[in-house]
Design an enzyme around this catalytic site. Structure first.
Site, PDB file in Angstrom:
ATOM      1  N   GLN A 190       0.715  -1.235   0.060  1.00  0.00           N
ATOM      2  CA  GLN A 190       0.185   0.025  -0.232  1.00  0.00           C
ATOM      3  C   GLN A 190       0.832   1.292   0.041  1.00  0.00           C
ATOM      4  O   GLN A 190       0.360   2.288  -0.210  1.00  0.00           O
ATOM      5  CB  GLN A 190      -1.013   0.027   1.437  1.00  0.00           C
ATOM      6  CG  GLN A 190      -0.534   0.271   2.686  1.00  0.00           C
ATOM      7  CD  GLN A 190       0.303  -0.670   3.120  1.00  0.00           C
ATOM      8  OE1 GLN A 190       0.985  -1.511   2.530  1.00  0.00           O
ATOM      9  NE2 GLN A 190       0.203  -0.639   4.630  1.00  0.00           N
ATOM     10  N   SER A 192       2.940   2.266   2.746  1.00  0.00           N
ATOM     11  CA  SER A 192       3.351   2.875   4.038  1.00  0.00           C
ATOM     12  C   SER A 192       4.489   3.437   4.359  1.00  0.00           C
ATOM     13  O   SER A 192       4.833   4.390   4.799  1.00  0.00           O
ATOM     14  CB  SER A 192       2.636   2.201   5.078  1.00  0.00           C
ATOM     15  OG  SER A 192       3.244   0.791   4.948  1.00  0.00           O
ATOM     16  N   VAL A 223      -7.076   5.515   3.246  1.00  0.00           N
ATOM     17  CA  VAL A 223      -8.107   5.303   1.801  1.00  0.00           C
ATOM     18  C   VAL A 223      -7.897   4.012   1.472  1.00  0.00           C
ATOM     19  O   VAL A 223      -8.662   3.611   0.574  1.00  0.00           O
ATOM     20  CB  VAL A 223      -7.167   6.326   0.601  1.00  0.00           C
ATOM     21  CG1 VAL A 223      -5.887   5.589   0.273  1.00  0.00           C
ATOM     22  CG2 VAL A 223      -8.291   6.154  -0.559  1.00  0.00           C
ATOM     23  N   LYS A 252      -6.355  11.142   6.626  1.00  0.00           N
ATOM     24  CA  LYS A 252      -7.042  10.026   7.183  1.00  0.00           C
ATOM     25  C   LYS A 252      -6.431   8.687   6.768  1.00  0.00           C
ATOM     26  O   LYS A 252      -5.543   8.368   7.093  1.00  0.00           O
ATOM     27  CB  LYS A 252      -8.447  10.413   6.932  1.00  0.00           C
ATOM     28  CG  LYS A 252      -9.072  11.676   7.588  1.00  0.00           C
ATOM     29  CD  LYS A 252     -10.430  11.918   7.434  1.00  0.00           C
ATOM     30  CE  LYS A 252     -10.958  12.124   6.342  1.00  0.00           C
ATOM     31  NZ  LYS A 252     -12.684  12.643   6.143  1.00  0.00           N
ATOM     32  N   GLN A 309      -2.960   3.021   8.956  1.00  0.00           N
ATOM     33  CA  GLN A 309      -1.317   2.972   8.986  1.00  0.00           C
ATOM     34  C   GLN A 309      -1.003   4.546   8.819  1.00  0.00           C
ATOM     35  O   GLN A 309      -0.200   5.062   9.625  1.00  0.00           O
ATOM     36  CB  GLN A 309      -0.558   2.172   8.527  1.00  0.00           C
ATOM     37  CG  GLN A 309      -0.808   0.830   8.912  1.00  0.00           C
ATOM     38  CD  GLN A 309       0.032   0.439  10.182  1.00  0.00           C
ATOM     39  OE1 GLN A 309       0.224   1.493  10.966  1.00  0.00           O
ATOM     40  NE2 GLN A 309       0.156  -0.685  10.639  1.00  0.00           N
ATOM     41  N   GLU A 351      -9.015   0.901   2.599  1.00  0.00           N
ATOM     42  CA  GLU A 351     -10.350   0.136   2.228  1.00  0.00           C
ATOM     43  C   GLU A 351     -11.315   0.910   1.394  1.00  0.00           C
ATOM     44  O   GLU A 351     -11.909   0.259   0.564  1.00  0.00           O
ATOM     45  CB  GLU A 351     -10.681  -0.580   3.555  1.00  0.00           C
ATOM     46  CG  GLU A 351      -9.680  -1.541   3.879  1.00  0.00           C
ATOM     47  CD  GLU A 351      -9.939  -1.692   5.640  1.00  0.00           C
ATOM     48  OE1 GLU A 351      -9.392  -0.900   6.230  1.00  0.00           O
ATOM     49  OE2 GLU A 351     -10.403  -2.672   5.979  1.00  0.00           O
TER      50      GLU A 351
END
Lengths: 164, 331, 424
Positions: free
Chosen positions: B47, B49, B284, B282, B89, B286
């Site tokens: 993803q 992170s 994204v 914030k 995360q 899911e």
């Protein structure tokens, strides 16, 4: 079982190895030659993670038996960068954000490479078709298609410049 | 006949585990040469992170992205950052890294203030320089860190963040399950072949409120990938279980979308800044998938004037629904 | 907020160069000389008690070093992120895929041959394949505390009264399917002992949780277990659970030799969690102007043989059941139910994609009844700053749902020419 003397060219170098004749090309690359950039995803030719270029053709190395590669030339992901410098497709994948988990990436880049060698200036639909044998679960393919477009443009430009 | 339809799917998604503590920790070591090492337990599973945490650390420390290395997901070296789940995360580990970097930065700023005889509240670190009132103050960060280290002050920082939630009342579910929510709306355009029942998704517009995009390209990638998983969920994918046994345990029998199955996706980033998020962010991961099947199902209903209530919307189900509607009209 | 330099920029991935050149080391790529191969014997029976496991023939196969069963697990033989209900190697079978025995061999081939000759005697129990029979009063309990694992409730206002008086009420039943994560990398890893510390390198979404349950199952103190995440080829929730970790740890610890294992695709699909299939009975009510008055929903999720993230999935489904709308009267009940099916766990969205399908269908149905457009009914109901959610949480800031609705609509108007004015 009698071993098979497999001689092939891998990424420009000739290798000779004695292998079980039932071994898959994928296993020769990964387990014998330690070229682990070629991945196994499904073992049945569906996902394309194990894609390599065999005598110029894109193949799923999980479906190729070692003897079938005898006398042929194999290109894996490890063979497409030159002297540590990334290939245009590799750079384009980075620029376009076409890499997420990265597991499909080596096969995807080789699929794109095979496509560009056949068709240096593919349209989006042709790119989608060219990589449709390679599954990606992360990206939705959009940025992969974009990356192939970027690399094609760069290669075209270089060719144009070289022609002048 | 081919029929075209359009459908909206909206969604909300609470960031982090539901009504449970789910903290994250991070360490930052701001080194002598102005580079930094970040240690976070956060597992990057694709993803992105690790890149996002590096960006947050670099921003906070006032150094370039190339000056930060993030060591992740090794229980022998990194603190617990909780699971890479619940789209948490960026918000939670991002905050832990930001706080850890702030602690390291504070020490550099305090020393710079002392060396330059300036008010620490007015000092900023940026581009490797110490800044005062929007001007370079005449010291580099390397000089200040060297001074700290020379005096036996290690410029280390530790941060933890746990989102502000409460337990939910077991009888009524009342409470604060999440500190913040992501929101999204997707609109799908489909074409349904009424003979074959095949649905082709032509386009998806996907607008996502992520608070703030730490890395817009990553956010787009999540949205595009989520839409692809959503197309599979809406139309293609089902693990067939009969007598407790999975009948399609392979990628030749369990089909996921290929490049040819994907519509054009138009990702849109909406930034309703979250004050408690790192730089307003914030999440994204899911949300990217959550409304896609809903939008496609509504688009199919719009195209046919017939609604299906069971996923996936297979050709067989669609043809059966068209036939059932036709025969009930005759009655 | 002052302008940022690095945040907000599309920086290229820090792990990108290694990934495009094939150098990233995923679990199956780690070269560990002398490592034994591990393979798992999995149950073909869905439900029953293991009476006897005979490994004598397997041990005669050249290259087979050891076969482990439940009797060899040194610690607590149960793991799970929420409920510790899943054995590493089991003496009670609950689905076709439960792990019965673990073979360690010098070659993969020998390990595979061993699986063929291990004899397992199972006293079968009647299997329960659907949530209704699992919830029946006299149903055989799959786990000691019964088959209804959790019930999540969200109640606000008086939904029953609102449903009685509302201008429009729409009630429908929805079902959703079981889904596989289909990450392209299957589960894989290695383990070895390093100066008294057990080191496990594997693909995972949560190394610190892995440490907790490996330490529990192996009876080791936590500081003697080190989990290092290998490059991970996708997860989507499916690599939050323990998969290869306990097997790798058990064999490396007991044999004092490095070990490795890789699930093939079939095993990956058969033995790991899925997206929960849901059954949703959903009733929504609105007034004449299209303002939502009530949502009542009953949600049942089949979590299969083990809890995994099931309770969290059903709880999140309950909390999010209304969709991103302000609803004054809410009555939601979500049940997480054990069956003898393959287990379901976390998958991207934790029950909310299922609920979005139901809730968004309901919104369009209400719009149809009220002769509103789908856009308009959403505009009239979306959460705004100051709104109260179904759990009574007041949203004060960063409530971007209206902004996403308007942005998507505006964009769709431009890129979808056929959309015309409004969605019908």
């Amino acid at each position: 079982m009698e071993k098979f003397q497999l001689k092939m060219k891998v990424n420009g170098r000739t290798v000779t190895v004695a292998v079980e004749p039932g071994l898959r090309l994928l296993d020769v690359l990964r387990d014998v030659l330690h070229l682990t950039g070629t991945k196994e995803g499904c073992g049945e030719g569906e996902c394309g993670a194990c894609s390599v270029i065999l005598d110029g053709e894109l193949v799923d190395s999980c479906l190729v038996l070692a003897p079938q590669a005898h006398g042929k030339e194999v290109v894996t992901i490890e063979g497409i960068s030159r002297e540590g410098e990334l290939d245009a497709l590799q750079r384009a994948f980075l620029t376009a954000g076409a890499v997420q988990c990265g597991y499909c990436t080596p096969g995807m880049i080789l699929a794109a490479k095979a496509l560009l060698s056949r068709n240096p200036n593919p349209g989006r639909q042709e790119i989608a078709r060219g990589i449709s044998g390679n599954l990606c679960r992360c990206t939705g393919y959009a940025k992969i298609v974009k990356a192939v477009e970027l690399a094609a443009a760069e290669l075209q430009q270089k060719e144009g410049a070289a022609g002048v | 006949m081919k029929k075209r339809g359009y459908g909206i799917g909206s969604m909300w998604y609470g960031i982090g585990s539901t009504a449970a503590t789910n903290p994250s920790g991070a360490f930052v070591d701001f080194l002598d040469d102005g580079t930094a090492i970040v240690m976070s337990g956060c597992a990057d599973i694709g993803q992105g992170s690790t890149t996002v945490l590096a960006q947050i650390a670099a921003e906070t420390l006032g150094v370039g992205l190339e000056d930060v290395v993030v060591i992740t997901a090794d229980t022998g070296m990194t603190p617990d950052s909780g699971p890479s789940s619940a789209s948490r995360q960026t918000y939670i580990s991002g905050n832990a890294v930001r706080l850890a970097a702030e602690k390291a930065r504070e020490q550099v700023i305090a020393k710079a203030a002392e060396m330059l005889d300036l008010d620490p509240g007015e000092i900023r670190l940026r581009d490797g320089q110490v800044w005062y009132e929007e001007e370079p103050a005449g010291k580099t960060m390397i000089e200040v860190i060297a001074q700290c280290r020379g005096e036996g002050i290690l410029t280390l920082g530790h941060g933890t963040f746990n989102p502000a939630t409460t337990k939910l009342d077991p009888a009524t579910g009342q409470g604060v399950p999440y500190a913040t929510y992501a929101f999204a709306t997707q609109i799908a355009e489909v074409e349904v072949d009424t003979e074959t029942g095949i649905v082709e998704v032509k386009k998806i517009v996907a607008a996502h409120d992520v608070g703030a995009a730490v890395n817009p390209q990553n956010v787009e990638g999540q949205i595009e990938g989520g839409c692809s998983m959503g197309v599979g969920y809406a139309l293609l994918e089902e693990v067939v279980v009969d007598g407790g046994e999975i009948k399609n345990p392979g990628l030749s029998s369990y089909l996921i979308p290929t490049a040819l199955d994907m519509p054009e996706v138009f990702p849109m980033i909406v930034e309703a800044q979250e004050p408690s998020g790192p730089y307003g962010a914030k999440g994204v991961g899911e949300p990217a998938l959550v409304p896609t099947a809903a939008a496609i199902a509504n688009a199919v209903a719009d195209a046919l004037g017939i609604r299906l209530y069971d996923l996936p919307l297979t050709p067989e189900r669609i043809v059966a629904a068209i036939k059932a509607a036709a025969s009930s009209q005759h009655e | 907020m002052s302008e940022t330099c690095v945040v907000g920029k599309s920086a290229p991935r820090v792990d990108g160069p290694a990934k495009v050149s094939g150098k990233s080391q995923y679990g199956a790529d780690i070269d560990i000389p002398g490592a034994l191969f591990l393979k798992v014997l999995r149950s073909k029976t869905p439900h029953g008690m293991v009476k006897r496991i005979d490994v004598a023939e397997a041990l005669k196969i050249p290259g087979v070093v050891r076969v482990f069963t439940h009797a060899d697990v040194p610690g607590e033989n149960s793991y799970g992120i929420i409920v510790k209900d899943q054995p590493a190697l089991t003496d009670q079978v609950r689905f076709r895929g439960d792990a019965l025995a673990l073979v360690a061999a010098e070659t993969e081939e020998a390990a595979k041959q061993a699986l063929e000759v291990i004899k397992v005697e199972i006293e079968e129990l009647p299997p329960l394949y659907d949530v209704w029979s699992a919830m029946a009063e006299k149903a055989q309990a799959i786990h000691a505390k019964g088959n209804i694992l959790t019930v999540s409730r969200v109640k606000k206002g008086d939904a029953a009264a609102a449903l009685r008086t509302a201008a429009v009420v729409v009630s429908r039943r929805y079902t959703t399917q079981r889904v596989e994560h289909s990450y392209i990398e299957t589960e894989a890893g290695v383990a070895y002992m390093d100066n008294g510390i057990l080191v496990i390198k594997a693909g995972t979404q949560n190394p610190h949780y892995d440490r907790r349950d490996v330490s529990r199952v192996l009876g080791l103190p936590m500081h003697k277990v080190r989990i290092i995440q290998a490059a991970t080829g996708g997860g989507f929730g499916g690599k939050l659970d323990i998969s290869v970790q306990c097997f790798l740890g058990l064999a490396a610890l007991k044999l004092g030799r490095p070990v490795r294992m890789v699930y093939d695709r079939r095993e990956s699909i058969a033995a790991t969690g899925k997206r929960h299939p849901f059954l949703v009975e959903y009733t929504s009510a609105a007034d004449r102007e299209g303002k939502l008055l009530a949502v009542k929903a009953k949600i049942i999720g089949d979590t299969g043989a083990y809890a995994s993230y099931g309770p969290a999935t059903l709880n999140r489904a309950a909390v999010h059941a209304t969709g991103p709308y302000e609803v004054p009267n809410v009555d939601i009940e979500a049940l997480c139910v054990y069956t003898n099916n393959p287990f379901s766990g976390a998958m991207r969205g934790f029950g909310t994609p299922q609920m979005a399908f139901a809730a968004e269908s309901q919104m369009d149905l209400l719009a149809q009844e009220l002769e509103l457009t789908p856009l308009e009914i959403r505009r009239r109901n979306v959460l705004r700053p100051g709104s109260l959610t179904a759990t009574g949480q007041r949203l004060d800031h960063s409530v971007g749902i209206s902004a996403t609705l308007e942005a998507a609509w505006e964009k769709a108007g431009r890129v979808m020419p056929g959309l015309g004015g409004e969605v019908k």
